[in-house]
Design an enzyme around this catalytic site. Structure first.
Site, PDB file in Angstrom:
ATOM      1  N   SER A 106      41.783 -16.703  31.428  1.00  0.00           N
ATOM      2  CA  SER A 106      42.732 -17.722  31.883  1.00  0.00           C
ATOM      3  C   SER A 106      44.107 -17.236  31.477  1.00  0.00           C
ATOM      4  CB  SER A 106      42.459 -19.075  31.222  1.00  0.00           C
ATOM      5  OG  SER A 106      41.141 -19.491  31.487  1.00  0.00           O
ATOM      6  N   CYS A 107      45.097 -17.398  32.350  1.00  0.00           N
ATOM      7  CA  CYS A 107      46.461 -16.993  32.035  1.00  0.00           C
ATOM      8  C   CYS A 107      47.392 -18.149  32.375  1.00  0.00           C
ATOM      9  CB  CYS A 107      46.830 -15.748  32.840  1.00  0.00           C
ATOM     10  SG  CYS A 107      48.475 -15.112  32.443  1.00  0.00           S
ATOM     11  N   VAL A 108      48.133 -18.588  31.397  1.00  0.00           N
ATOM     12  CA  VAL A 108      49.024 -19.734  31.611  1.00  0.00           C
ATOM     13  C   VAL A 108      50.411 -19.420  31.075  1.00  0.00           C
ATOM     14  CG1 VAL A 108      47.141 -21.421  31.527  1.00  0.00           C
ATOM     15  CG2 VAL A 108      48.337 -20.807  29.417  1.00  0.00           C
TER      16      VAL A 108
END
Ligand SMILES: C=C(N)C(=O)O
Length: 128
Positions: A106-108
């Site tokens: 996941s990349c936020v």
């Protein structure tokens, strides 16, 4: 089942109330790594590419101290200060994980990271 604290001088010391990683059974859970120099505990110079590389080297050191490696990472979470850095961050990230069989991720983007970092990465890996 007992958890075990992972600690290594090859990665930056914690800057808060957390362990570099925790081992539980055959899993290693790393804390988020920011681009601190392990020797000095200070932020490295440079932009997103240099910071991403330092973060990945720090993660590598913690994984190895926990008896694991990049090849055994199953999931990462990546935090960026600015999603405009996504492409440059991915280029460095891919040097470490490749693209075939890369871990789940996941990349936020976040409002702020500790010490003004541009990126932070945490990982979950197994030990065999
Ligand atoms: C750098 C961190 N992982 C923290 O402050 O939680």
């Amino acid at each position: 089942m007992e958890k075990e604290v992972v600690s290594t001088a090859a990665a930056p010391a914690a800057i808060g109330p957390y362990s570099q990683a925790i081992k539980l059974a055959n899993l290693v859970f790393t804390s988020g790594q920011i681009p601190l120099d392990p020797a000095t505990g200070t932020m490295i110079a440079g932009g997103i590419e240099e910071q991403a590389r330092r973060v990945m080297e720090n993660i590598k050191a913690v994984l190895e101290a926990g008896g694991s490696s990049f090849a055994k990472v199953v999931k990462t979470t990546c935090f960026l200060k600015d999603m405009n850095d996504f492409a440059k961050f991915n280029t460095v990230y891919q040097e470490y994980f490749g693209s075939d069989g890369a871990p789940a991720r996941s990349c936020v983007a976040v409002a702020e990271l500790p010490k003004g970092a541009l990126c932070e990465v945490e990982a979950i890996a197994y030990i065999d």
